[in-house]
Design a protein around this motif. Structure first.
Motif, short mmCIF file in Angstrom:
data_model
loop_
_atom_site.label_atom_id
_atom_site.label_comp_id
_atom_site.label_asym_id
_atom_site.label_seq_id
_atom_site.Cartn_x
_atom_site.Cartn_y
_atom_site.Cartn_z
N VAL A 13 45.34 32.09 47.27
CA VAL A 13 44.31 33.27 47.42
C VAL A 13 42.97 32.55 47.75
O VAL A 13 42.22 32.08 46.95
CB VAL A 13 43.95 34.37 46.20
N GLY A 14 42.43 33.02 48.97
CA GLY A 14 41.28 32.39 49.56
C GLY A 14 39.67 32.92 48.73
O GLY A 14 38.62 32.26 48.78
N ASN A 15 39.65 34.16 48.55
CA ASN A 15 38.41 34.90 48.20
C ASN A 15 38.46 35.62 46.75
O ASN A 15 37.87 36.47 46.46
CB ASN A 15 38.33 35.88 49.23
N PHE A 16 39.56 35.41 46.00
CA PHE A 16 39.49 36.07 44.69
C PHE A 16 39.99 34.96 43.72
O PHE A 16 40.70 33.88 43.83
CB PHE A 16 40.67 37.19 44.39
N ASP A 17 39.45 35.16 42.42
CA ASP A 17 39.92 34.22 41.27
C ASP A 17 41.18 34.41 40.71
O ASP A 17 41.53 35.15 39.71
CB ASP A 17 38.90 34.22 40.12
N ALA A 18 42.28 34.20 41.38
CA ALA A 18 43.73 34.58 41.27
C ALA A 18 44.62 33.49 41.91
O ALA A 18 44.40 32.78 42.75
CB ALA A 18 44.10 35.92 41.67
N GLU A 19 45.74 33.35 41.32
CA GLU A 19 46.81 32.47 41.73
C GLU A 19 48.05 33.49 42.04
O GLU A 19 48.32 34.17 41.46
CB GLU A 19 47.28 31.38 40.72
N ILE A 20 48.68 32.89 43.16
CA ILE A 20 50.01 33.63 43.55
C ILE A 20 51.28 32.50 43.77
O ILE A 20 50.84 31.40 44.00
CB ILE A 20 50.06 34.80 44.76
N SER A 21 52.48 33.03 43.43
CA SER A 21 53.76 32.13 43.82
C SER A 21 54.57 33.14 44.54
O SER A 21 54.76 34.11 43.84
CB SER A 21 54.09 31.35 42.51
N ILE A 22 55.20 32.47 45.36
CA ILE A 22 56.44 33.43 46.14
C ILE A 22 57.53 32.60 46.37
O ILE A 22 57.55 31.49 46.66
CB ILE A 22 55.47 33.73 47.37
#
Length: 219
Positions: free
Chosen positions: A77-86
């Motif tokens: 995620v480029g613009n939020f303090d968050a992580e994702i996994s898919i």
């Protein structure tokens, strides 16, 4: 942590009409140019699930996020303090979003060889996989493929946990999968790397897969 999963065959015209305009022009073009129908739907559904998860996690509109969605690899995620996994397997896809490192693993429930088990699991994990087997250990070793349902399910669960851990830890899917292990603690699973916890691990009998989510423990 927020988790969502779907079968790409659930993709509807209404979902396409709602989510496709949220993509950047470059992402739209990339997806439309994909020749493989399955890969095209996985790429689009990755965007859908990521935006749904992040919207709930960050309490922000679904259009807000600048995403790099790579199923079964590093997503960001480029613009939020968050992580994702898919992650995806066949037509099934899942996504997790967190404010900390997170990983999703999906493993099909299918026959496997004892050599596969030796390459991916510790001795203790192998014993757990075959704990309900009707065969002797020497017979298990000799079989070209293990097709016992209980063993296939347990092997898929451990495989999904290993994948989820490597995605969450950033160690890379090609790292030695025997360096870290999982064991039952009551009715739940625990990772030998105590920096990470198993948030979710379950078997989806309809999709014939095991799914696991691992997240770095809060400091």
């Amino acid at each position: 942590m927020v988790f969502r999963a779907m079968n790409i065959n659930e993709l509807s015209e209404d979902m396409t009409a709602h989510y496709f305009p949220l993509l950047t022009d470059a992402k739209k073009e990339k997806i439309l140019k994909m020749s493989n129908f399955n890969e095209k739907n996985i790429a689009f559904c990755s965007e859908i699930l990521a935006r749904q998860c992040l919207s709930e996690l960050c309490d922000a509109p679904e259009f807000s996020f600048s995403l790099l969605c790579n199923p079964n690899s590093k997503s960001a995620v480029g613009n939020f303090d968050a992580e994702i996994s898919i992650s995806s397997a066949g037509d099934f896809i899942a996504c997790a979003a967190s404010h900390d490192y997170v990983g999703v693993g999906i493993s099909p429930i299918m026959p496997f060889s004892f050599q596969d088990a030796q390459k991916n699991l510790t001795d203790a994990e192998i014993r757990a996989v075959f704990s309900e087997s009707g065969y002797s250990f020497s017979d298990i070793i000799k079989q070209p493929l293990c097709k016992e349902k209980s063993a296939m399910i347990k092997y898929a669960v451990f495989s999904s946990l290993k994948d989820a851990y490597f995605y969450a830890s950033g160690r890379g899917i090609r790292s030695d999968r025997r360096n870290y292990y999982f064991e039952f603690e009551g009715t739940s699973m625990a990772c030998s790397d105590k920096s990470f916890s198993v948030v979710k691990s379950y078997v989806d009998s309809k999709e014939n897969v095991a799914v696991s989510v691992i997240e770095r423990c809060k400091k």
